[in-house]
Design a protein around this motif. Structure first.
Motif, PDB file in Angstrom:
ATOM      1  N   VAL A   3       0.837  -1.202   0.000  1.00 24.50           N
ATOM      2  CA  VAL A   3       0.000   0.000   0.000  1.00 24.50           C
ATOM      3  C   VAL A   3       0.870   1.250   0.000  1.00 24.50           C
ATOM      4  O   VAL A   3       0.517   2.255  -0.629  1.00 24.50           O
ATOM      5  N   ALA A  21      -3.392   5.799   3.109  1.00 26.47           N
ATOM      6  CA  ALA A  21      -3.922   4.564   2.530  1.00 26.47           C
ATOM      7  C   ALA A  21      -5.397   4.670   2.169  1.00 26.47           C
ATOM      8  O   ALA A  21      -5.859   4.032   1.228  1.00 26.47           O
ATOM      9  N   ASP A  22      -6.135   5.503   2.897  1.00 20.99           N
ATOM     10  CA  ASP A  22      -7.572   5.633   2.642  1.00 20.99           C
ATOM     11  C   ASP A  22      -7.943   6.920   1.900  1.00 20.99           C
ATOM     12  O   ASP A  22      -9.115   7.270   1.805  1.00 20.99           O
ATOM     13  N   ASP A  62      -5.239   1.793  -0.653  1.00 25.73           N
ATOM     14  CA  ASP A  62      -5.562   0.503  -0.058  1.00 25.73           C
ATOM     15  C   ASP A  62      -6.424  -0.345  -0.994  1.00 25.73           C
ATOM     16  O   ASP A  62      -6.121  -1.514  -1.240  1.00 25.73           O
TER      17      ASP A  62
END
Length: 72
Positions: A3, A21-22, A62
């Protein structure tokens, strides 16, 4: 799938160090033209050919890493 490596691609393409990641690529200012740069970097790095629809359904580092892992 890493990631962090996908996040680095997002940071480079978006020229934004705040990618996590988000982080949603499109919410952070990405557009379809910049998305093609991400898809090209993914293809070069992992040999996985994704299309724009794949990216639209997985617009975070992600989610994109999981999509790449499922196709590899």
């Amino acid at each position: 799938m890493n990631v962090d490596a996908i996040s680095d691609i997002f940071r480079r393409v978006l020229e934004n160090d705040d990618v996590r990641a988000d982080s949603d690529f499109f919410v952070m200012g990405g557009d379809s033209l910049l998305a093609t740069r991400v898809l090209s970097a993914v293809a070069r790095s992992w040999g996985v050919e994704l299309d724009f629809d794949d990216f639209m359904t997985a617009p975070t580092p992600d989610a994109l890493a999981k999509k790449i892992a499922s196709m590899a």
